[in-house]
Design a protein around this motif. Sequence first.
Motif, short mmCIF file in Angstrom:
data_model
loop_
_atom_site.label_atom_id
_atom_site.label_comp_id
_atom_site.label_asym_id
_atom_site.label_seq_id
_atom_site.Cartn_x
_atom_site.Cartn_y
_atom_site.Cartn_z
N ALA A 371 0.89 -1.16 0.00
CA ALA A 371 -0.02 0.03 -0.08
C ALA A 371 0.95 1.04 -0.07
CB ALA A 371 -0.90 -0.14 1.34
N ARG A 372 2.24 1.15 0.34
CA ARG A 372 2.94 2.22 0.64
C ARG A 372 4.03 2.45 -0.86
NH1 ARG A 372 4.77 1.31 6.48
NH2 ARG A 372 5.26 -0.82 5.63
N PRO A 373 4.62 3.64 -0.96
CA PRO A 373 5.47 3.57 -2.02
C PRO A 373 6.70 2.83 -1.60
CG PRO A 373 4.56 5.91 -1.43
CD PRO A 373 4.19 4.95 -0.48
N GLY A 374 7.13 2.11 -2.62
CA GLY A 374 8.25 1.25 -2.75
C GLY A 374 8.20 -0.06 -1.70
N GLU A 375 6.82 -0.21 -1.04
CA GLU A 375 6.37 -1.27 -0.29
C GLU A 375 6.48 -2.92 -1.14
OE1 GLU A 375 3.92 -2.57 3.65
OE2 GLU A 375 2.97 -1.47 1.84
N LEU A 376 6.84 -3.93 -0.87
CA LEU A 376 6.73 -4.99 -1.76
C LEU A 376 6.27 -6.16 -0.71
CD1 LEU A 376 9.75 -4.95 -4.45
CD2 LEU A 376 7.30 -4.38 -4.76
N TYR A 377 5.65 -7.20 -1.10
CA TYR A 377 5.46 -8.48 -0.60
C TYR A 377 5.93 -9.48 -1.32
CZ TYR A 377 2.75 -6.22 2.96
OH TYR A 377 2.20 -5.37 4.36
N GLY A 378 6.58 -10.61 -0.96
CA GLY A 378 6.74 -11.91 -1.56
C GLY A 378 6.41 -12.86 -1.00
N PHE A 379 5.43 -13.95 -2.00
CA PHE A 379 4.90 -14.84 -1.31
C PHE A 379 5.50 -16.17 -1.83
CE2 PHE A 379 2.22 -11.27 -1.31
CZ PHE A 379 1.51 -11.47 0.05
N GLY A 380 5.46 -17.14 -1.18
CA GLY A 380 5.93 -18.70 -1.35
C GLY A 380 5.06 -19.57 -0.56
N VAL A 381 5.91 -20.96 -0.93
CA VAL A 381 5.28 -22.01 0.01
C VAL A 381 6.35 -22.77 0.69
CG1 VAL A 381 3.89 -24.13 0.19
CG2 VAL A 381 3.20 -22.16 -1.42
N LEU A 382 6.65 -22.81 2.11
CA LEU A 382 7.55 -23.57 2.60
C LEU A 382 6.76 -24.44 3.91
CD1 LEU A 382 10.35 -20.74 3.57
CD2 LEU A 382 10.42 -22.72 1.88
N ASP A 383 7.21 -25.70 3.73
CA ASP A 383 6.43 -26.64 4.78
C ASP A 383 5.09 -26.64 4.44
OD1 ASP A 383 9.02 -26.26 5.81
OD2 ASP A 383 8.59 -25.45 7.80
N GLY A 384 4.68 -26.70 3.30
CA GLY A 384 3.32 -26.63 3.18
C GLY A 384 2.36 -25.62 3.65
N ARG A 385 3.13 -24.46 3.81
CA ARG A 385 2.29 -23.35 4.41
C ARG A 385 2.77 -22.10 3.61
NH1 ARG A 385 4.21 -23.39 10.39
NH2 ARG A 385 2.75 -21.40 10.82
#
Length: 689
Positions: A371-385
Motif C-alpha cells: 500500500a505504501r510507495p516502494g513497499e513489496l511483498y513476496g509469497f511462496g510456500v514452505l513446509d506446506g504453508r
Amino acid sequence: MTSRRPAGRLTAAVPSAVRRGVLVAAPIAALLGITGGVLVATTGSSDASDVPSRGVPEALAVKPVRTGGESVVQFMSHPDDDLFFMNPDTSQSISSGRSLTSVYLTAGESDGRNSRRQDPRPRADKAAYAEARQNGIRAAYAEMATGDRTSPWDRTAITTAGGARAELDTLRARPQISLVWLQLKEAGTVSDDRPNSLRGLWDGRTDALASQLAAGSPVRDDFAYSREQVIDTIDGVLRRFRPTFVRMLDPTPGLNDRTGRLSDHQDHMYGARFVQAGLARYAERPGRPAFGVQNYLGYSTGSLPHSLDRGTFEAKLRTLKTYAWSDHTDHCGDPAGCGDRKVAARPAGRDWAQSVRYARSGSASWVQPGARPGELYGFGVLDGRLAVWHRPDAGADWAGPVLQDGAGLDGGVVPVRLPDGRLSVYGTRTELGAAGGGYRREVAVRTQASPGGLFGPWRSLGSPEPGDAATGSDISMPAVVVDRAGRASVYVRDGRHAMSVAVQRPDGGYGSWRPAGGKDLHGDPVAAVDAAGRGYVFAATPRTVLAWTTRPRTGAASGPVATGLPATTVALSAVPDGQDGVRLWFREPVSGDARSARFVGGGRPAGPVTEVGGGRSGHGSVVAAPDGGGLALRGRPGGLSLSPAPGRPWTGGGGPLFAGAPATAPGGVAALTLDGRLTWTPWATAASH
C-alpha cells in the motif's frame, strides 16, 4: 537367487546374512528395539515450529525461518524417473556441489528381463534386473558428477523408520551425493488394476506391500510395509537428510483425453501421494530446516512441444544412454548387467527426454506492491504453508519469511492486489484423506484485513472436480482477474483439460464453478489486467494459445478465442503493457528463446510475435517487469538470467539454482533459491554488466 557381488567398484559395509523368508517390518522394529525413526545429528538451523502463524508486517519481529544451506532430496517411484522427468535440474544440482539425495521407492523390477525388445528374450530374473537398473543409475550419477561412470560407490544398509532396511549408496569422490533404495515391488503395469502395488496400498486394498531386493544389495532380508510404514519410512529419510527442497512427480497427473486412463504411470502418481503424506508428517517435526516442494510432469510431457534446447537435450540424452548401458561393455563387473537395456532401444523415451515441466509452481506474479510507495511483498510456500516476505520501502532490506497458519498448501501461489490496496493470495491445497478415499485438491484464498495488515483465514473455493474418482483431482494453479469493483474471477484448468471459472459475489463469497470453454489445455493459465481495467486470461494447448477477456466494471467474460499464436513450451506469463494492453511472454519450442505478443482489447494479438534478440535458452517462464523494463528467466545453467530491457545483453544464468519462476517488480527481480531464501537483484545491477 543367490546374491552376487560385482568385483572392484562396489563395497558393502554390512556382512552378508541368510534370508529367512518375508519379514513384516513391524516385528523387525520390535526385535531390534527401534522406537523411533532414523537417528541423525542435529545441525544449527532454525526450527520451523518456532515461527507462529502471524501476519505481516506486524509479525516480522518474530525470528524468521532460516535454512542452513541448500540440500535437495528427490523422490522417484522407479530408477530413471529422475533422468527422464527431472533432468536437467538433477544434473544442475550435482554441478552446484550441494547436497543431493535421490530416493527410489520401488525396485523397478518390471518383468525381470534386461533386454531390448528386439533382442533374444532372456530368462526372467527380477533381482538381477533391479540390480542392473541400480548399476545404470550409479553409472549415470557418477558420470554427471565426475565424468567417469566407473567412479566407485560405497553401498551400505540402513535401518528405516518403517522398521526394515534400505540401501544407501554414497559416491566416494563426491560424498554429498547419495542414493537411497527402498526396494518395494513395482506395479508391473502402467494403469491396469494391480492391488499388490503402491496404488493398492494407498487405497487400502492390500495390507502390506512386499520388497523386491536387488541381487547385489547389502539389504539381505525381505520385508513388507504397511501403508503407515511406507509413510514412516519416507518421513525417516527426510529426517536423515534434512532437505531444504524436495523434488517429486505429480500426484494428480489426470487422465489421458484419448483413452480415459491415467496419463501417467500409476506408480508415479501413488508414489508421489505417499511422498506427500511423508512430507506432511515431516513438516510437523521440530528442529529441521524449512523446505519447498517442486512437482514434475511425467509421461504427459511427451505429448507437448519440446521445452529443452538441443544442447541441453543432448547432454540429458548422453546421461540416459549411460543409464541404458547403450555400449553394452562390461564396465561394472557385475553379472547382472551395467544398466537398463530396456531403455537402450529408445533412450529418449516417448519424447520425454526433450522436455522438463513443472506442475503448479510457475507463477511469475508472486511479488506484489504493497500500500505504501516502494513497499513489496513476496509469497511462496514452505513446509506446506504460506510464506511471506516483506520490504517496507525501496531503501529497506527484505525481511522474512514468516509462515502463516494452514497446512497442506501446494507449491506456488498467485497473489493479486485489490483496488483498495489489500492483497489476496490464491493457491491450491491438498487433503490427503485416509486409506480408501478422501484425497482431494481444492482452490483456497486468504486476504489482508486492511492494507498492510494481517491476513485473514483461508477460505475454500472448492474445486471444479467432483472428486478423486473422476479425473484424479487434477486442477491447475488459479489465474485471477480482479475488476474495478474488487471482485475476482478465478480461472482453473480442470481435469478434462478445459477451463472452469468461479466468480466472486458482491457479498465476498464465491459462486460455484462453471465451465468456461476451451479444450486440450495444459499447464497453468495466467492472467493480467490492462490500465483500462480489462482482464485477459491465457492458456496453452499443444499447438497454440487460447485467450479469454473480461470487461472492466462487470467482470463479464468472453472467449475462448484462438489467438493464432504458434506452439509454445506451455509455460506462460503476462504483464500490463502501456495504457491499453497486456503482453504475453513465452518460449519457442526447442530453442527456448523468449518471444512475446501484445494484446489490446481482445483475444487476438495486436501485431506480430516479437522475438527477443540474444535470447537465452533454458526452460520455464519468461518474466517481464510490469513497467516494460527488464526480462528475467531461468538460463541454461539453471541460474537466474537477466536483461535490463528487451534487446539488451543478458547477464547471469550460472548463479544459485532457484524454485519455480522468478518474479519482477519495479526496481528489480526476485527469486526463491533452493535453500528457502528470497534473493533480490536490482535492474541497475543487470544493466551495469
